[in-house]
Write a protein that holds these residues in place. Structure first.
Motif, mmCIF file in Angstrom:
data_model
loop_
_atom_site.group_PDB
_atom_site.id
_atom_site.type_symbol
_atom_site.label_atom_id
_atom_site.label_comp_id
_atom_site.label_asym_id
_atom_site.label_seq_id
_atom_site.Cartn_x
_atom_site.Cartn_y
_atom_site.Cartn_z
ATOM 1 N N GLU A 94 51.183 -3.203 -85.053
ATOM 2 C CA GLU A 94 51.792 -2.456 -83.950
ATOM 3 C C GLU A 94 52.018 -1.024 -84.410
ATOM 4 O O GLU A 94 52.695 -0.781 -85.416
ATOM 5 N N LEU A 95 51.416 -0.086 -83.694
ATOM 6 C CA LEU A 95 51.596 1.321 -84.058
ATOM 7 C C LEU A 95 53.029 1.760 -83.768
ATOM 8 O O LEU A 95 53.625 1.346 -82.768
ATOM 9 N N LYS A 153 50.881 1.716 -77.922
ATOM 10 C CA LYS A 153 49.451 1.782 -77.592
ATOM 11 C C LYS A 153 49.044 3.082 -76.898
ATOM 12 O O LYS A 153 48.038 3.684 -77.234
ATOM 13 N N ARG A 166 45.215 -0.417 -85.572
ATOM 14 C CA ARG A 166 45.909 -0.804 -84.338
ATOM 15 C C ARG A 166 45.592 -2.233 -83.927
ATOM 16 O O ARG A 166 46.419 -2.924 -83.334
ATOM 17 N N SER A 167 44.374 -2.680 -84.267
ATOM 18 C CA SER A 167 43.979 -4.024 -83.847
ATOM 19 C C SER A 167 44.782 -5.114 -84.562
ATOM 20 O O SER A 167 44.899 -6.232 -84.056
ATOM 21 N N GLY A 172 49.164 6.010 -79.206
ATOM 22 C CA GLY A 172 48.209 5.729 -80.274
ATOM 23 C C GLY A 172 46.777 5.944 -79.822
ATOM 24 O O GLY A 172 45.946 6.494 -80.560
ATOM 25 N N ASP A 173 46.469 5.523 -78.615
ATOM 26 C CA ASP A 173 45.119 5.742 -78.084
ATOM 27 C C ASP A 173 44.828 7.232 -77.928
ATOM 28 O O ASP A 173 43.739 7.708 -78.287
#
Length: 291
Positions: free
Chosen positions: A84-85, A89, A80-81, A92-93
């Motif tokens: 782009e998922l 975000k 993710r860093s 994804g989190d």
């Protein structure tokens, strides 16, 4: 408790003019004989453990004793860093945090079973990620856990929450329903909307078998927690938008009981079927026996 069904839970909450979480705190205190403050403090401690498990899963070695799983949450966060998922975000989190807690469980770390150890990642994944996203304080989150508890209480008393009894639909499915309903409650949805979220979520997991490879709660359980957290977010959004569970949520719970009761034993946490009996699943089991 003064409710046995989700419909009664929503009606009682609306009648008293309180959220599902606050209603459950009142009901639990009345049933246990302990003060609301005592009950609240206990739940706050559980939430602290959930947050601790998320953090451990994201930063420490979560390789399981079998060596089959570990650090997938960290892989997602690392990806993710720099990318782009597809999920964005927020989802994804939630997915990564759910994986993190499930991996802590598989590596014998401390978790809170919500409702079981095998499904312990979903509620923390949803709660901790949403707390960061919306800036909620811990008190708000603790009331959310009471809401999740109320929903779990109804499901457990009318169907199953155990994969050994009703397949993974009962375990991961119940956790998704609890998280979806609680998140709707936390975001200011009506009690009726929160209950619709439960039905929407549960319907999406009906028939899900429990087929742990090697009999361990690792494959496919951990990734199902990640997927489950995302499903809970979607169900809560639908409910908040006004989407209804056309089949009443209590009837969905009854269908889960019906489906789970008719599910073959080999698909109920016995590792006798499903993914556990694929060629790779059998090889993993044989390798584990040789250790």
């Amino acid at each position: 408790m003064n409710f046995r069904t989700l419909e009664q839970l929503a009606a009682l909450s609306a009648e008293r003019g309180v959220t599902l979480g606050r209603l459950m705190l009142e009901e639990q205190s009345a049933e246990s004989g302990r003060t609301p403050e005592h009950e609240f403090d206990m739940m706050a401690q559980y939430y602290a453990i959930m947050k601790e498990a998320v953090q451990r899963g994201l930063t420490e070695d979560t390789t399981s004793r079998s060596g089959l799983t570990g650090k997938d949450a960290q892989r997602v966060m690392s990806f993710r860093s720099g990318h782009e998922l597809n999920l964005g975000k927020a989802a994804g989190d939630a997915m990564a945090y759910a994986l993190a807690v499930s991996e802590v469980n598989a590596s014998m770390g401390r978790i809170i079973a919500t409702p079981t150890a095998g499904s312990a990642g979903i509620i923390p994944g949803v709660f901790v990620s949403c707390q960061e996203r919306f800036g909620w304080d811990d008190e708000h989150m603790v009331y959310g856990l009471f809401a999740a508890g109320a929903i779990g209480y109804v499901i457990a008393n009318n169907s199953f929450v155990s994969g050994a009894e009703g397949g993974c639909q009962a375990e991961v499915g119940s956790a998704i329903g609890m998280a979806a309903g609680a998140l709707t409650d936390l975001r200011g949805g009506t009690p009726a909307q929160a209950v619709h979220a439960v039905g929407l979520a549960l319907k999406n997991t009906l028939g899900l078998i429990c087929d742990p490879v090697g009999g361990l709660v690792e494959i496919p359980c951990i990734v199902r927690n990640g997927f489950g957290a995302v499903t809970a977010l979607a169900a809560a959004d639908m409910a908040l938008a006004g989407v209804r569970s056309v089949i009443p949520s209590d009837e969905v719970v009854q269908v889960m009981l019906e489906v789970g009761s008719s599910m073959p034993e080999k698909h109920r946490e016995t590792a006798g079927g499903g993914l556990a009996q694929t060629p790779t699943g059998k090889k993993i089991l044989n390798d584990l026996h040789k250790r």
